[in-house]
Design a protein around this motif. Structure first.
Motif, PDB file in Angstrom:
ATOM      1  N   GLU A  13      -0.227   7.424  13.766  1.00  0.00           N
ATOM      2  CA  GLU A  13      -0.288   7.555  15.220  1.00  0.00           C
ATOM      3  C   GLU A  13      -0.755   6.265  15.874  1.00  0.00           C
ATOM      4  O   GLU A  13      -0.510   6.038  17.051  1.00  0.00           O
ATOM      5  CB  GLU A  13      -1.203   8.713  15.601  1.00  0.00           C
ATOM      6  N   ASN A  14      -1.459   5.424  15.130  1.00  0.00           N
ATOM      7  CA  ASN A  14      -1.970   4.148  15.630  1.00  0.00           C
ATOM      8  C   ASN A  14      -1.297   3.018  14.866  1.00  0.00           C
ATOM      9  O   ASN A  14      -0.696   3.247  13.815  1.00  0.00           O
ATOM     10  CB  ASN A  14      -3.490   4.074  15.424  1.00  0.00           C
ATOM     11  N   PRO A  15      -1.409   1.793  15.376  1.00  0.00           N
ATOM     12  CA  PRO A  15      -0.883   0.657  14.611  1.00  0.00           C
ATOM     13  C   PRO A  15      -1.462   0.692  13.196  1.00  0.00           C
ATOM     14  O   PRO A  15      -2.629   1.036  12.996  1.00  0.00           O
ATOM     15  CB  PRO A  15      -1.390  -0.554  15.384  1.00  0.00           C
ATOM     16  N   LEU A  16      -0.642   0.353  12.198  1.00  0.00           N
ATOM     17  CA  LEU A  16      -1.035   0.485  10.798  1.00  0.00           C
ATOM     18  C   LEU A  16      -0.720  -0.782  10.020  1.00  0.00           C
ATOM     19  O   LEU A  16       0.383  -1.312  10.107  1.00  0.00           O
ATOM     20  CB  LEU A  16      -0.288   1.672  10.170  1.00  0.00           C
ATOM     21  N   THR A  17      -1.700  -1.254   9.259  1.00  0.00           N
ATOM     22  CA  THR A  17      -1.505  -2.346   8.309  1.00  0.00           C
ATOM     23  C   THR A  17      -1.783  -1.774   6.931  1.00  0.00           C
ATOM     24  O   THR A  17      -2.819  -1.157   6.708  1.00  0.00           O
ATOM     25  CB  THR A  17      -2.465  -3.519   8.590  1.00  0.00           C
ATOM     26  N   ILE A 104      -6.337  -0.233   8.814  1.00  0.00           N
ATOM     27  CA  ILE A 104      -5.980  -0.961   7.597  1.00  0.00           C
ATOM     28  C   ILE A 104      -6.247  -0.066   6.403  1.00  0.00           C
ATOM     29  O   ILE A 104      -7.342   0.475   6.254  1.00  0.00           O
ATOM     30  CB  ILE A 104      -6.780  -2.272   7.457  1.00  0.00           C
ATOM     31  N   MET A 105      -5.213   0.079   5.569  1.00  0.00           N
ATOM     32  CA  MET A 105      -5.318   0.890   4.359  1.00  0.00           C
ATOM     33  C   MET A 105      -4.904   0.043   3.166  1.00  0.00           C
ATOM     34  O   MET A 105      -3.956  -0.735   3.261  1.00  0.00           O
ATOM     35  CB  MET A 105      -4.374   2.090   4.435  1.00  0.00           C
ATOM     36  N   ARG A 117     -10.255  -0.203   7.376  1.00  0.00           N
ATOM     37  CA  ARG A 117     -10.687  -0.099   8.773  1.00  0.00           C
ATOM     38  C   ARG A 117      -9.935   1.068   9.386  1.00  0.00           C
ATOM     39  O   ARG A 117      -8.722   1.175   9.283  1.00  0.00           O
ATOM     40  CB  ARG A 117     -10.364  -1.407   9.524  1.00  0.00           C
ATOM     41  N   LYS A 118     -10.686   1.964  10.052  1.00  0.00           N
ATOM     42  CA  LYS A 118     -10.051   3.136  10.692  1.00  0.00           C
ATOM     43  C   LYS A 118      -9.824   2.885  12.158  1.00  0.00           C
ATOM     44  O   LYS A 118     -10.455   2.233  12.840  1.00  0.00           O
ATOM     45  CB  LYS A 118     -10.906   4.372  10.514  1.00  0.00           C
TER      46      LYS A 118
END
Length: 118
Positions: A13-17, A104-105, A117-118
């Motif tokens: 749902e949010n920008p994802l790296t 960041i996952m 980072r959530k």
């Protein structure tokens, strides 16, 4: 790429790296010293259009120096970064709205993942 990556990308749902281990077939200067690569999945209309027209991914630096606070809009990006890039798109530079940084996952080949980072 582990199958779970496709689900993470589709339902974000949010920008994802996503940080992937054992990067292969990429420019050496895009791969971290530990062999990982961070890939940002964008939903921003301008970025999506640019990537579609290039027909390949775009490599970009972060808008902050390692260990320094995240830049939340263009005016907060350190001048050293602005001076060190090849080109700055003339888009939303006067927008001082605070932008949320990407989630960041780190994703392992076995499908295990952890939030950086959530």
């Amino acid at each position: 790429m582990p199958d779970v990556a496709y689900d993470l990308i589709e339902f974000a749902e949010n920008p994802l790296t996503i940080i992937y281990s054992d990067a292969k077939n990429l420019a050496e200067n895009a791969i971290n010293s530990d062999g990982t690569i961070g890939i940002r999945i964008t939903k921003h209309p301008f970025c999506k259009e640019l990537i579609q027209r290039f027909r390949k991914p775009i490599i970009s630096t972060s808008a902050n120096l390692s260990g320094q606070p995240t830049s939340h809009n263009f005016s907060q990006i350190p001048q050293i970064i602005k001076d060190g890039v090849d080109y700055i798109v003339q888009l939303e530079q006067d927008n001082h709205q605070v932008k949320k940084p990407s989630t960041i996952m780190k994703l392992e080949a076995n499908g295990a993942f952890a939030f950086i980072r959530k």
